[in-house]
Design a protein around this motif. Structure first.
Motif, PDB file in Angstrom:
ATOM      1  N   ASP A 235      42.325  39.352  42.985  1.00 22.53           N
ATOM      2  CA  ASP A 235      41.368  38.726  43.895  1.00 22.53           C
ATOM      3  C   ASP A 235      40.471  39.824  44.454  1.00 22.53           C
ATOM      4  OD1 ASP A 235      40.115  36.900  45.511  1.00 22.53           O
ATOM      5  OD2 ASP A 235      41.777  36.691  46.927  1.00 22.53           O
ATOM      6  N   MET A 236      39.171  39.644  44.318  1.00 24.43           N
ATOM      7  CA  MET A 236      38.237  40.611  44.881  1.00 24.43           C
ATOM      8  C   MET A 236      38.304  40.537  46.403  1.00 24.43           C
ATOM      9  SD  MET A 236      37.070  41.937  42.135  1.00 24.43           S
ATOM     10  CE  MET A 236      35.680  42.916  42.710  1.00 24.43           C
TER      11      MET A 236
ATOM     12  N   ASP B 213      35.804  34.852  42.106  1.00 21.31           N
ATOM     13  CA  ASP B 213      36.332  36.211  42.298  1.00 21.31           C
ATOM     14  C   ASP B 213      37.844  36.322  42.170  1.00 21.31           C
ATOM     15  OD1 ASP B 213      37.033  34.977  44.725  1.00 21.31           O
ATOM     16  OD2 ASP B 213      36.907  36.884  45.782  1.00 21.31           O
TER      17      ASP B 213
ATOM     18  N   LYS C  11      46.116  42.875  50.520  1.00 22.45           N
ATOM     19  CA  LYS C  11      44.735  43.161  50.921  1.00 22.45           C
ATOM     20  C   LYS C  11      44.665  44.007  52.183  1.00 22.45           C
ATOM     21  CE  LYS C  11      42.442  39.272  48.846  1.00 22.45           C
ATOM     22  NZ  LYS C  11      41.471  40.112  48.141  1.00 22.45           N
TER      23      LYS C  11
HETATM   24 MG   LIG Z   1      38.529  37.066  47.142  1.00 18.36          MG
END
Ligand SMILES: [Mg+2]
Length: 424
Positions: free
Chosen positions: A20-21, A114, A168
């Motif tokens: 996932d970006m 994304d 993240k």
């Molecule tokens: Mg994302």
């Protein structure tokens, strides 16, 4: 293929990755304008009902989130930098990201502009263990595109997605098979993508706040709180989910939904907009290789009154024409009691895998579909840049990052309405 096994043995390879970006649209804008680095930046609409499409991490530390009204974001950060969205650019970068993924891994399933799931079990001989493959993908995206991304890995697709969220920003987290239940136990039940606000409330009434607590609830009680998905969610909590790539169609739906800046009062205009949505849903069906028997129309008045009406077809379909007929018929029955519309959504429910005949019609429709999709994208970007970002979501309530699948294979059409979202 997706059967449940329960040994949770350490030998099992956590080879399902979710990439996932990070803050995708915002990261692309910061890359394009490095002076924005380190500042609270959001991409989104600036109109009265504009919403945040993506927030940079400095903006997130101020409490700003995607899908938040822009007015709220401005209150949280008076120095907020708001960048209007550039759909063509994000679509292009999305394609570059997916090219890198396909370069390394054969089995890639893109799920939004994304994000993608990858099955890396077949890539191990060339590229090493899932940890090394995740690092390689992230390094290439960083070096070639100058963008941050995060990866989660597991023996299970939903757990990989939960892990990437925990990794993240700019990190990776691979959960060994025999550590899955322990990893999940302390997390809030809402971390499971199938548990929406309604199910969460039902669980809270049982005193269940964390995933680990799901394991203490008798199956019958859990079934009352969660409905038919209870066994599946319980298996997940136990670390026994083995869902891999490829979509399971049972109980799946997909759709699109929009909120408008101004109320729609002209019935012809509403009819036109819901038929555009029906076409979009039909395209999503064809692209995913699905057909549906159940078409759902959702309408909301400015005072919040919501009508959800569905119709069932004799024959499963992915035809835009059939879907248009259905939503218009549903609308005709409701519109006298809902003279003003603020939100509308069209959804296809109870999806089935398309048979050979449906696949063929997809092929014959493809050239037109390309053009439609392109112009739909252009229209969407106009609206998107002009004021509010249409708040896309699957209609079953799970919040999603705005954006929809771009190219999934060389044959599939690129891009799509950025406000319309794919289901996971
Ligand atoms: Mg994302």
């Amino acid at each position: 293929m997706d059967e449940q096994v329960s040994d949770g043995s350490p030998q099992e390879i956590p080879g399902v990755l979710h990439l996932d970006m990070d803050a995708f649209f915002a990261s692309v804008e910061v890359r394009e304008n490095p002076r924005l680095a380190g500042l609270p930046v959001v991409v989104g609409g600036t109109g009265a009902r504009g919403v945040v499409a993506a927030a940079s991490y400095p903006a997130r530390t101020r409490g700003i989130r995607s899908a938040m009204p822009m007015a709220t974001a401005r209150r949280l950060a008076p120095d907020l930098i708001i960048v209007p969205p550039r759909g063509d650019l994000y679509r292009e970068v999305s394609a570059q990201v997916m090219t890198i993924l396909h370069d390394v891994v054969a089995d890639v399933e893109q799920i939004s502009v994304d994000e993608a799931f990858l099955d890396v079990r077949g890539a191990r001989r060339l590229f090493g263990e899932p940890e090394q493959i995740a690092a390689l993908l992230r390094r290439r995206i960083r070096e070639e595109l100058d963008l941050p991304s995060s990866v989660g890995g597991s023996v299970s697709r939903p757990v990989a997605k939960i892990a990437s969220a925990r990794a993240k920003p700019d990190g990776q987290l691979i959960i060994p098979a025999d550590r899955t239940a322990d990893f999940l136990a302390p997390l809030p039940v809402g971390a499971i993508s199938g548990i929406g606000p309604k199910a969460q409330t039902a669980l809270e009434r049982l005193g269940v706040h964390r995933i680990g607590q799901l394991r203490d609830i008798p199956p019958a009680t859990l079934a009352r709180a969660l409905g038919p998905r209870a066994p599946e969610i319980r298996a997940l909590a136990d670390g026994n989910d083995r869902t891999g790539l490829g979509r399971r169609t049972k109980d799946r739906s997909l759709g699109t939904e929009r909120t408008w800046d101004e109320d729609l009062t002209d019935p012809d205009e509403v009819r036109r907009r819901i038929t555009v949505m029906a076409d979009d849903v039909a395209r999503q069906l064809r692209r995913g290789g699905f057909v549906t028997r159940t078409v759902v129309l959702k309408l909301r008045a400015p005072d919040g009154t919501t009508r959800t009406r569905s119709s069932t077809l004799d024959q499963p379909t992915s035809s835009g024409e059939r879907l248009r007929e259905q939503v218009v018929a549903l609308w005709e029955r409701e519109h006298s009691s809902l003279p003003r519309i603020r939100l509308a959504g069209v959804r296809a429910a109870h999806l089935e895998t398309a048979d050979g005949r449906a696949q063929q019609s997809e092929l014959s429709e493809r050239p037109a579909g390309w053009q439609d999709l392109e112009s739909a994208m252009d229209r969407a970007i106009e609206r998107f840049g002009a004021g509010s970002l249409g708040r896309g979501s699957t209609l079953d309530g799970a919040p999603r990052t705005p954006g929809r699948a771009g190219p999934q294979s060389p044959e599939s059409a690129p891009g799509g309405d950025p406000s319309a979202l794919r289901f996971p």
